[in-house]
Design a protein around this motif. Structure first.
Motif, short mmCIF file in Angstrom:
data_model
loop_
_atom_site.label_atom_id
_atom_site.label_comp_id
_atom_site.label_asym_id
_atom_site.label_seq_id
_atom_site.Cartn_x
_atom_site.Cartn_y
_atom_site.Cartn_z
N VAL A 289 0.95 -1.51 -0.07
CA VAL A 289 0.10 0.05 0.07
C VAL A 289 1.24 1.08 0.10
CG1 VAL A 289 -1.89 1.24 1.44
CG2 VAL A 289 -1.78 -1.45 0.59
N GLN A 290 1.98 1.48 0.72
CA GLN A 290 3.20 2.94 0.84
C GLN A 290 2.92 2.84 -0.35
OE1 GLN A 290 2.95 3.63 3.65
NE2 GLN A 290 4.31 5.08 3.34
N TRP A 291 3.67 2.17 -1.65
CA TRP A 291 3.87 2.82 -3.15
C TRP A 291 3.30 3.62 -2.96
CZ3 TRP A 291 5.15 -2.55 -6.39
CH2 TRP A 291 6.94 -3.09 -5.39
N GLU A 292 2.13 3.63 -3.11
CA GLU A 292 0.58 4.21 -4.03
C GLU A 292 1.09 6.05 -3.24
OE1 GLU A 292 -2.71 3.98 -5.80
OE2 GLU A 292 -2.33 1.60 -5.98
N LYS A 293 1.21 5.56 -1.71
CA LYS A 293 1.34 6.97 -0.41
C LYS A 293 2.67 7.81 -0.72
CE LYS A 293 -0.87 5.10 2.53
NZ LYS A 293 -1.03 4.47 4.27
#
Length: 407
Positions: free
Chosen positions: A50-54
């Motif tokens: 999930v952190q990738w898109e953040k």
């Protein structure tokens, strides 16, 4: 080979795409991570942190991603046009008869010799830009309309310049043995001596050649003459390829196989002996449906025999002013399927993985994998087969070259 350099960039994501990697279509949506001009990760989107898109920019979502397309056989640099010959053919005059009357290749030779480098660059640039707008990131450009050292050099310099000024990789191929120039009429052996003794040495010394090609045909050059060209090319460590078996079976493919040619191109009249020879040599069979279509040919390449032999089949436009004035590689996908009965997957392999192999670029081009240069296309379609299924402009959402979006 020429092309623009890579620049530093922050990671970008291409999320939830249907991915054709050059060999197959993945069964589930995938995510690509691009940084510093390279593909750094390819993972199923369901496993993407999930952190990738953040933290990183989402540059594209959904649709289809393929490797950048490769047009591995073109004659993009030339002077003039041959619309009048197109009209002649529609009035019943054969390609061979037009050539015998001084038309065909020689009419383009005259126009090319009369043009300056700037003229040739100005006319070739929009043709190349049309291919780029169609998703092409690598193009082979042949010489062969100069037929003298001065004018062959001029064509090759223009091809190199195109790669320096536009975001595309250009591979240059010397095709001095394309036709007999008018000043050598009746002296084909003398012209081949010029090709071998002067042209190849000079152009190789100037680093203008990536490969050497010949036209082995009953209206062009004999097996013996082509072999002399190949021998000279090998002296300069240049790979070879051949226009062979287009109008008749001269056994040019067997010659190419003996010299470990990168590709044999056209091959409508390829026979079983030629098939077995190129299978042993690892040579690619390059199909040119645009020429087959334009010339209204009816003698198909032996597709099923090539398939059964496991020979890789590339597809290219053969973009040229006479027999294939077509500057849209995606159209060749459709033609390869409808005229030659390739499957959509075979057609896509033909303009990616196998096209790279036909240029000797398998280690760097034609497939999408972690660590490779980020040269790919993002299409506004649902499945890769749609690229071959329909002939439709404006499907390309993003063309990525060395990690940078160029369209």
């Amino acid at each position: 080979m020429t092309g623009t350099s890579t620049t530093h960039q922050q990671p970008q994501l291409w999320v939830g795409v249907s991915l054709f990697d050059g060999t197959r279509t993945h069964d589930e949506p995938m995510t690509l991570v691009v940084a510093d001009g390279r593909v750094t990760q390819i993972v199923p989107s369901s496993e993407q942190p999930v952190q990738w898109e953040k933290d990183w920019n989402v540059a594209g979502r959904g649709g289809v991603v393929t490797p950048g397309l490769i047009d591995c056989h073109t004659h993009l640099v030339f002077g003039g046009n041959r619309a009048s010959e197109f009209e002649q053919r529609l009035e019943g005059v054969s390609y061979a008869d037009i050539a015998a009357q001084g038309g065909g290749i020689l009419s383009t030779v005259n126009a090319t010799r009369a043009a300056s480098e700037d003229d040739l660059f100005a006319s070739a640039k929009p043709r190349l830009e049309a291919l780029m707008a169609d998703g092409v990131t690598t193009v082979e450009i042949k010489s062969g309309y100069g037929l003298s050292l001065e004018h062959e050099r001029k064509m090759l310099r223009v091809a190199r310049r195109l790669g320096q000024e536009l975001p595309v990789d250009i591979v240059t191929t010397f095709l001095g043995a394309h036709a007999l120039p008018p000043e050598y009429k009746g002296r084909a052996d003398d012209y081949i001596a010029l090709v071998c003794d002067q042209m190849i040495p000079a152009l190789a010394e100037e680093h203008l050649i990536d490969a050497v090609d010949v036209f082995c045909e009953n209206i062009a050059f004999t097996i013996e003459q082509c072999e002399r060209v190949f021998q000279t090319a090998h002296q300069y460590d240049l790979p070879v390829k051949g226009h062979v078996e287009q109008l008749s079976n001269q056994h040019g493919s067997e010659l190419c196989a003996r010299y470990k040619a990168l590709s044999v191109d056209h091959i409508e009249w390829l026979d079983e002996a030629g098939i077995q020879a190129i299978k042993r040599s690892g040579t690619v069979a390059t199909l040119l449906p645009g020429a087959f279509y334009t010339l209204r040919d009816t003698h198909m390449p032996p597709i099923e025999k090539l398939r059964k032999a496991g020979i890789p089949m590339a597809i290219a436009t053969d973009a040229n002013p006479g027999s294939s004035p077509i500057f849209q590689l995606s159209l060749m996908l459709n033609m390869a399927c409808t005229l030659f009965w390739l499957t959509p997957t075979e057609a896509l392999q033909g303009v990616t993985k196998h096209a790279a192999q036909a240029l000797g670029l398998s280690d760097t081009h034609g497939t999408l994998a972690e660590g490779r240069a980020a040269a790919f296309c993002h299409w506004q379609i649902d499945h890769p087969a749609e690229l071959a299924y329909s002939v439709q402009p404006n499907r390309l959402l993003h063309r990525v070259y060395n990690g940078e979006t160029t369209s």
